[in-house]
Design an enzyme around this catalytic site. Structure first.
Site, mmCIF file in Angstrom:
data_model
loop_
_atom_site.group_PDB
_atom_site.id
_atom_site.type_symbol
_atom_site.label_atom_id
_atom_site.label_comp_id
_atom_site.label_asym_id
_atom_site.label_seq_id
_atom_site.Cartn_x
_atom_site.Cartn_y
_atom_site.Cartn_z
ATOM 1 N N THR A 1 14.515 15.283 17.785
ATOM 2 C CA THR A 1 14.314 14.076 16.976
ATOM 3 C C THR A 1 15.197 14.063 15.747
ATOM 4 O OG1 THR A 1 12.055 13.817 17.734
ATOM 5 C CG2 THR A 1 12.574 12.830 15.617
ATOM 6 N N TYR B 1 11.587 6.411 20.069
ATOM 7 C CA TYR B 1 13.014 6.389 19.721
ATOM 8 C C TYR B 1 13.751 7.228 20.764
ATOM 9 C CZ TYR B 1 11.189 10.787 18.085
ATOM 10 O OH TYR B 1 10.513 11.982 18.036
ATOM 11 N N SER C 1 14.009 19.267 23.117
ATOM 12 C CA SER C 1 13.699 20.704 23.217
ATOM 13 C C SER C 1 12.742 21.019 24.358
ATOM 14 C CB SER C 1 13.134 21.228 21.893
ATOM 15 O OG SER C 1 11.819 20.747 21.682
ATOM 16 N N THR D 1 11.248 19.468 17.945
ATOM 17 C CA THR D 1 10.061 20.170 17.432
ATOM 18 C C THR D 1 9.147 20.666 18.548
ATOM 19 O OG1 THR D 1 8.861 18.071 17.277
ATOM 20 C CG2 THR D 1 10.007 18.847 15.281
ATOM 21 N N ASP D 2 9.244 20.089 19.746
ATOM 22 C CA ASP D 2 8.300 20.455 20.806
ATOM 23 C C ASP D 2 8.278 21.953 21.094
ATOM 24 O OD1 ASP D 2 8.422 17.552 23.054
ATOM 25 O OD2 ASP D 2 7.857 17.794 20.947
ATOM 26 N N LYS E 1 3.369 23.866 16.744
ATOM 27 C CA LYS E 1 3.254 22.415 16.563
ATOM 28 C C LYS E 1 1.832 22.012 16.932
ATOM 29 C CE LYS E 1 5.427 18.001 17.873
ATOM 30 N NZ LYS E 1 6.552 17.361 18.592
ATOM 31 N N GLU F 1 -14.771 39.604 28.072
ATOM 32 C CA GLU F 1 -15.150 38.646 29.122
ATOM 33 C C GLU F 1 -14.865 39.151 30.539
ATOM 34 O OE1 GLU F 1 -16.985 35.688 26.959
ATOM 35 O OE2 GLU F 1 -16.662 35.805 29.138
HETATM 36 N N1 DGL Z 1 11.802 15.378 22.651
HETATM 37 C C1 DGL Z 1 11.116 16.074 21.568
HETATM 38 C C2 DGL Z 1 11.880 17.374 21.264
HETATM 39 O O1 DGL Z 1 13.101 17.385 21.357
HETATM 40 C C3 DGL Z 1 11.081 15.218 20.353
HETATM 41 C C4 DGL Z 1 10.213 15.812 19.307
HETATM 42 C C5 DGL Z 1 10.944 16.190 18.048
HETATM 43 O O2 DGL Z 1 12.076 16.726 18.089
HETATM 44 O O3 DGL Z 1 10.303 16.019 17.000
HETATM 45 O O4 DGL Z 1 11.226 18.368 20.922
#
Ligand code: DGL
Length: 373
Positions: A57, A71, A104, A137-138, A210, A330
């Protein structure tokens, strides 16, 4: 690749000036701050930082300023991202390098290794003081944990992303990138492992995750960030507790392939065929993202034992997102020859298990690795 010519010339001039006037070089620029003291970037000591682009992003663009969550990701080249934050040139000498242009979620073992090897190569260059990696971020948490365990350098490596594209109202990428460069330029960041910087916070790659699909404050660590970055200052309050970078047994330069490790998510009515499928796909280990404290449904015990009997390592993790999985609580792990995670989330346990399997397949040794890192 273009070199950091400006800084070399500047350093030479400063050194010549200090030698002729007898002023200690350090007095021309702020001396290295005491550990933990706030640091302020200054012209004389600008660091050389390479900013690697991988997409996400932070490289995204929306059709309208109100598109904060819908987006196109991974479309803006890293040099354009850098140019959009001119303040960066005041705190460091930077140059961009595009390694990937992907979301990502598309990282895999091959891309992870390629990125890690390029970072390692750059860190060896004497005129490189630190690295910033712009990243979706993923999966920042997997990449940052992987680098934290495999890079052999004390130089700062900072992974950064954003939750909104640069075209959006309230975009967070520009400040996140500025802060990431600041952290990577700070002497205080040396020797702290691979870091993630977003939303004014500095997180260790070991703990960060995240936690929300669209919120700016999505990144959290169960024990909190290591520190803050604010108004040009890098402020540390804690140190990583587990071994990282120079202290680990893995060297990215010596890893050419990562063993296949599957993650199977548990839920009411989970199908035992998911275990068989992982085994058929060649998994050397299965991280079972179990319910609660690693609880295994009665209809899943035998399929997991059968996988173990075929030589596949079984790791009980938890889908809860917090806490530790207690060995032999467990399930009788000693009896079944299974493993448990410490507090690693399933997706991070996969990274650690893959690396651990490059060293050993002995269950006792593997369990020690989960408790150590
Ligand atoms: N497609 C997600 C990624 O590249 C978008 C999320 C982001 O980068 O915040 O991880």
């Amino acid at each position: 690749m273009k070199r950091f010519a400006r800084l070399n010339t500047l350093s030479a001039l400063l050194l010549a000036a200090s030698l002729t006037t007898g002023i200690a070089h350090a007095q021309l620029a702020p001396s290295a701050p005491a550990a933990g003291a706030p640091t302020q970037a200054s012209e004389a000591r600008k660091a050389n930082i390479v900013i690697i682009g991988t997409g996400g992003t932070i490289a995204g663009a929306g059709a309208a300023a109100t598109n904060t969550a819908a987006y196109q990701s991974a479309v803006v080249p890293v040099d354009k991202i850098i140019a959009s934050v001119p303040e960066i040139s005041k705190i460091a000498n930077v140059k961009g390098e595009q390694v990937f242009q992907i979301g990502s979620e598309s990282f895999n073992n091959e891309r992870l290794l390629k990125l890690g090897k390029r970072v390692s190569e750059l860190l060896k260059q004497p005129d490189v003081d630190g690295i910033v990696i712009t990243h979706g971020t993923d999966t920042i948490e997997e990449t940052t944990y992987f680098l934290n365990l495999t890079l052999k350098s004390d130089k700062p490596v900072v992974v950064v992303g954003s939750m909104r594209p640069g075209t959006a109202l309230g975009a967070d990428g520009a400040l996140n990138l500025y802060d990431a460069v600041l952290v990577a330029s700070s002497p205080e960041s040396r020797g702290k492992g691979t870091l993630a910087v977003l939303n004014d916070e500095i997180h260790t790659g070991r703990d960060v995750t995240k936690s929300n699909t669209f919120k700016i404050e999505t990144f959290r660590s169960p024990f909190g960030p290591l520190g803050y970055v604010v108004e040009g200052r890098t402020l540390y309050y804690r140190l990583p507790a587990r071994p990282h970078t120079m202290q680990t047994e893995w060297d990215i330069d010596k890893i050419d392939k990562l063993p296949e490790v599957a993650v199977v998510y548990a839920y009411g009515n989970v199908n035992p065929a998911s275990i068989d499928a992982a085994v058929k796909n060649g998994a050397k280990a299965i991280v079972y993202a179990a319910t609660g404290n690693g609880s295994v449904g009665d209809y899943m015990v035998e399929p997991l034992k059968a996988a173990r009997a075929k030589g596949v390592q079984i790791v009980r993790a938890s889908r809860t997102g917090g806490g530790v999985v207690v060995r032999n609580a467990e399930q009788p792990d000693d009896k079944y020859d299974w493993l448990v995670t410490d507090d690693q989330l399933p997706q991070k346990a996969r990274i650690l298990m893959a690396l651990a399997l490059t060293k050993t397949n002995d269950t006792k040794e593997l369990q020690k690795i989960f408790w150590k890192y």
